[in-house]
Design an enzyme around this catalytic site. Sequence first.
Site, PDB file in Angstrom:
ATOM      1  N   VAL A 223       5.018   4.867  -4.972  1.00 54.69           N
ATOM      2  CA  VAL A 223       4.295   3.814  -4.254  1.00 54.69           C
ATOM      3  C   VAL A 223       5.248   2.732  -3.762  1.00 54.69           C
ATOM      4  CG1 VAL A 223       3.858   2.414  -6.319  1.00 54.69           C
ATOM      5  CG2 VAL A 223       2.239   2.328  -4.415  1.00 54.69           C
ATOM      6  N   LYS A 224       6.413   2.624  -4.394  1.00 54.87           N
ATOM      7  CA  LYS A 224       7.341   1.544  -4.069  1.00 54.87           C
ATOM      8  C   LYS A 224       7.945   1.669  -2.674  1.00 54.87           C
ATOM      9  CE  LYS A 224       7.217  -0.473  -8.190  1.00 54.87           C
ATOM     10  NZ  LYS A 224       6.765  -1.852  -8.421  1.00 54.87           N
TER      11      LYS A 224
END
Length: 452
Positions: A43-44
Amino acid sequence: MKVYNNILETIGNTPLVRLNKLTKDVKATILAKVETTNPGNSVKDRMAVKMIEDAEKAGLIKPGGTIIEGTSGNTGMGLALGAIVKGYKLICVLNDKQSKEKMDILRAVGAEVVVCPTAVDPSDPRSYYSVSKRLANEIPNSWYVNQYDNLSNREAHYESTGPEIWEQTDGKITHFVVGVGTGGTISGVGKYLKEKNPDIKIWGIDTYGSVFKKYHETGIFDEAEIYPYITEGIGEDILPANVDFDVIDKFEKVTDKDAAVYTRRLAREEGIFVGNSAGAAIKGILQLKDELKEGDVVVVLFHDHGSRYVGKIFNDDWMRERGFLEEETKNAGDLVGRHGDQPLVTLYSEELLSHAVAKMKKHSISQIPVMKEGEFVGFVDDLHVFQLLCEQPDLLNKPVSQIMHPPLPVVDSTATIEKISALITKDVPAVLVNTENGYHIITRHDIIAAMA
């Protein structure tokens, strides 16, 4: 042709997957937002590129500059992709509890990796927060990202992750659950969802050793809550600016063991190969299942890919060493099976005590059986050796037969844990097990590990 101009354009639009087996006893529908399909497998990627682009707009980084960040690994991967496409250098500062896989992956995509100790205060000059700031001050044309306080972090999730979840659930989402580290994901998504429907509950998953839960409930930053923990990617010993506590309705803590066990269960029972924080998140939902009802739609976000934890969470030896591996231990054979590939270390009665000390040191063991003419005739242990050498150092050059204890008890593979425990006393630190493959030893430590 349908072609992306570069890898950054593939970020986002990750799938929503229904969980079936692990959540079969939960009344609500549980849907996983699986972020591993991002190019950096986490997700980063979303916030890493957003932070770079906002820094470019603000003139904080110039062409050919160096990006510097303290990271648990995933943000570093997203920053690496951005750095490659945009032509920057990257230095990632990690703490030493992060998996070797994360460090190797960062190096593979061209990042320089600096490793710092975990068990230090954030203000300590050795901490990864302090080292990141120092490097940014020392290196010309560099930019310290500071994902914890850089509000572009949560803005990225307000702009992308939140809208995706709302659209994918047709606005039917009732709960959003996610592990909280920097706070960007939960705060950005939570803000967007609550603007769409204020009744949506936002639950943050915390870990023991982190300050979030108590601070949220009491407003007290309690340093007594802070201690080292194993779970990666969630929990903090600081209060990042990105954590919007007003958006979060509840925090739930999950143990290191449960986080690890449920990460493995996600892979084996749902076929979803994800990281450590995902196990914590799904266990948090199960702990809170009584607060869910029929018709609720829960979205739980899984941060990153399981390949970054192959040497840790998905390694039986690593799990066993920490007492995390759920194994049923019934008898001596089960205990021996945990180290059955390691041959029994022995001494001959005529060997010198110095040889015994050397073998204890080499093999990191505390007791060694002594043999003579193929029979066990005694044993030596570190406590007794220590006491003797403190009084008579010259005993190092004497044979072990002069100082050894009587031989250890011997059992067969069917001996129960209870029987073995009864044989181990203050003066008898271990027993020997006679198996088809030869003799093995079971120590106090083995019994304790089996009981944990």
